[in-house]
Design a protein around this motif. Structure first.
Motif, mmCIF file in Angstrom:
data_model
loop_
_atom_site.group_PDB
_atom_site.id
_atom_site.type_symbol
_atom_site.label_atom_id
_atom_site.label_comp_id
_atom_site.label_asym_id
_atom_site.label_seq_id
_atom_site.Cartn_x
_atom_site.Cartn_y
_atom_site.Cartn_z
ATOM 1 N N ILE A 178 24.871 46.898 34.466
ATOM 2 C CA ILE A 178 25.024 48.034 33.543
ATOM 3 C C ILE A 178 23.724 48.437 32.861
ATOM 4 O O ILE A 178 23.657 49.505 32.241
ATOM 5 N N THR A 179 22.663 47.619 32.965
ATOM 6 C CA THR A 179 21.372 48.023 32.404
ATOM 7 C C THR A 179 20.523 48.816 33.392
ATOM 8 O O THR A 179 19.446 49.291 33.029
ATOM 9 N N ASP A 180 20.993 48.989 34.614
ATOM 10 C CA ASP A 180 20.334 49.892 35.556
ATOM 11 C C ASP A 180 20.532 51.323 35.042
ATOM 12 O O ASP A 180 21.677 51.752 34.845
ATOM 13 N N SER A 189 26.125 58.916 40.180
ATOM 14 C CA SER A 189 26.194 59.807 41.348
ATOM 15 C C SER A 189 25.808 59.059 42.623
ATOM 16 O O SER A 189 26.140 59.492 43.722
ATOM 17 N N GLU A 190 25.095 57.966 42.484
ATOM 18 C CA GLU A 190 24.822 57.048 43.588
ATOM 19 C C GLU A 190 24.913 55.630 43.047
ATOM 20 O O GLU A 190 24.776 55.399 41.844
ATOM 21 N N GLN A 191 25.174 54.680 43.924
ATOM 22 C CA GLN A 191 25.332 53.300 43.472
ATOM 23 C C GLN A 191 24.053 52.808 42.786
ATOM 24 O O GLN A 191 22.950 53.119 43.242
ATOM 25 N N PRO A 192 24.176 52.074 41.697
ATOM 26 C CA PRO A 192 22.995 51.540 41.002
ATOM 27 C C PRO A 192 22.373 50.383 41.776
ATOM 28 O O PRO A 192 22.616 49.213 41.483
ATOM 29 N N TRP A 193 21.553 50.719 42.767
ATOM 30 C CA TRP A 193 21.051 49.703 43.694
ATOM 31 C C TRP A 193 20.151 48.672 43.018
ATOM 32 O O TRP A 193 20.155 47.497 43.390
ATOM 33 N N ARG A 194 19.365 49.110 42.036
ATOM 34 C CA ARG A 194 18.527 48.139 41.333
ATOM 35 C C ARG A 194 19.392 47.107 40.613
ATOM 36 O O ARG A 194 19.095 45.914 40.604
ATOM 37 N N GLY A 195 20.473 47.583 40.024
ATOM 38 C CA GLY A 195 21.400 46.674 39.353
ATOM 39 C C GLY A 195 22.091 45.748 40.333
ATOM 40 O O GLY A 195 22.312 44.567 40.046
ATOM 41 N N MET A 196 22.436 46.270 41.506
ATOM 42 C CA MET A 196 23.060 45.449 42.533
ATOM 43 C C MET A 196 22.102 44.349 42.996
ATOM 44 O O MET A 196 22.498 43.190 43.200
ATOM 45 N N THR A 197 20.822 44.710 43.158
ATOM 46 C CA THR A 197 19.832 43.723 43.577
ATOM 47 C C THR A 197 19.645 42.658 42.497
ATOM 48 O O THR A 197 19.590 41.451 42.794
ATOM 49 N N ASP A 242 31.106 48.704 45.568
ATOM 50 C CA ASP A 242 31.060 49.651 44.456
ATOM 51 C C ASP A 242 30.850 48.921 43.137
ATOM 52 O O ASP A 242 31.519 47.914 42.858
ATOM 53 N N ALA A 243 29.939 49.419 42.316
ATOM 54 C CA ALA A 243 29.595 48.744 41.067
ATOM 55 C C ALA A 243 30.791 48.644 40.122
ATOM 56 O O ALA A 243 31.005 47.607 39.489
ATOM 57 N N ASN A 244 31.580 49.700 40.013
ATOM 58 C CA ASN A 244 32.743 49.636 39.124
ATOM 59 C C ASN A 244 33.791 48.653 39.630
ATOM 60 O O ASN A 244 34.483 48.020 38.828
#
Length: 339
Positions: A178-180, A189-197, A242-244
């Motif tokens: 959530i800090t991405d 609008s797009e997946q928070p890839w930095r947060g996923m990493t 999906d992040a959510n």
């Protein structure tokens, strides 16, 4: 999900009243079955999914000759709500889409699973409820909520009640997402890839033990350094998810408590004491999420349970089919429960 999705069916559950006080409109429970239901309907095994996993990720234990043998048993593998296949933030329409998806408890999951088995298959009795990690949480719930209907229970690397230390670990994983800046309060609008990493890198330090890294077991997987292992395994671990959905399952995990329901009203001692199923609880000696000490406290309050520690350096992954000796240890215990 780490495994390629295999065929499944969907139970259209209609409007489901959840513990949080919200109605999940048009609820869907995706599930897979393995083997055949016998005429007496007494060969049923319930084997729920874990965090970030699908029914396909459970198939490592479903083989002829193993305890969960589809040639002997009817094995029901329900996909946990929030996992992206059953009703989840990513596939539920407005007004419950994305960050507005309601909080799900394991109580919600298990009541819906019980309803499916009863309404679709006419199943009342469960020979064994079993699971790894969050799947083990659901197995505990099955045994506590339906003590007269569950004959045996196995939890490997899981808990009946999420411990405070595990709650805090999950906060770290949650905040990595959530800090991405791209997360945008869940309306991305797009997946928070930095947060996923970041989430993957945080998880990598928890899921395996210090001994695993000390022995450099990543070399056995073909990697030449820790960074090589992190880059090729963990940086993309959650891409495609999906992040959510990930956050929804974290919320479910953090809230896990087999007594937090109308049957036990927060009385943890009563909920654990109600589990009369023959139970084997299998923590791993080096699991940071679910250490043996937490399970020992639970087992001590259960009338027909045994603590059986997996002596492995594979940490939480000891329960997930990553290491053959650990899987054999779990399979042997399941065979005892089904004997």
């Amino acid at each position: 999900m780490s495994a390629e999705l295999t065929p499944y069916k969907v139970f259209e559950a209609g409007n489901v009243a959840l513990q949080c006080g919200i109605t999940l409109v048009g609820a869907k429970l995706a599930y897979a079955t393995y083997g055949r239901l016998n005429a007496a309907k007494d060969n049923v095994i319930v084997y729920p999914t874990r965090y970030g996993g699908s029914h396909a990720d459970n198939e490592f234990l479903l083989k002829p000759g193993m305890a969960l043998d589809p040639e002997k048993y009817f094995i029901f593998v329900p996909n946990m709500l929030g996992n992206g296949i059953s009703s989840s933030p990513s596939n539920t329409p407005i007004p419950l889409a994305g960050p507005d998806f309601p909080a799900i408890t394991q109580y919600d999951n298990v009541l819906l699973q019980e309803r499916l088995l009863r309404e679709v298959f006419g199943i009342e009795q469960i020979r064994l409820a079993a699971g790894w990690s969050m799947g083990g949480q659901q197995a505990f719930h099955w045994a506590a909520l339906f003590p007269d209907r569950v004959a045996a229970m196995a939890c490997f690397c899981g808990q009946a009640i999420t411990a405070g230390h595990t709650y805090v670990f999950l906060e770290g994983v949650r905040h990595a997402l959530i800090t991405d800046p791209a997360w945008m309060q869940g309306r991305y609008s797009e997946q928070p890839w930095r947060g996923m990493t970041a989430k993957g890198r945080v998880w990598a330090g928890w899921v395996l033990s210090q001994d695993w890294f000390r022995q450099e077991l990543w070399r056995d997987m073909g990697y030449v350094s820790v960074e090589d292992y992190l880059k090729n395994v963990w940086d993309a671990m959650y891409y495609g998810l999906d992040a959510n959905d990930m956050l929804s399952m974290i919320r479910t995990w953090q809230a896990c408590d087999i007594s937090a329901n109308p049957l036990y009203n927060g009385d943890r001692k009563a909920a654990l004491a109600a589990i009369t199923a023959r139970s084997i609880v299998m923590p791993c000696r080096t699991d940071f999420y679910f250490p043996p000490e937490d399970n020992a406290a639970e087992v001590a309050q259960m009338p027909n349970a045994e603590l059986r520690v997996i002596d492995s350096v594979w940490g939480h992954y000891a329960g997930g089919g990553r290491n053959a000796p650990d899987t054999a240890f779990i399979d042997a215990a399941l065979k005892e429960l089904l004997a």
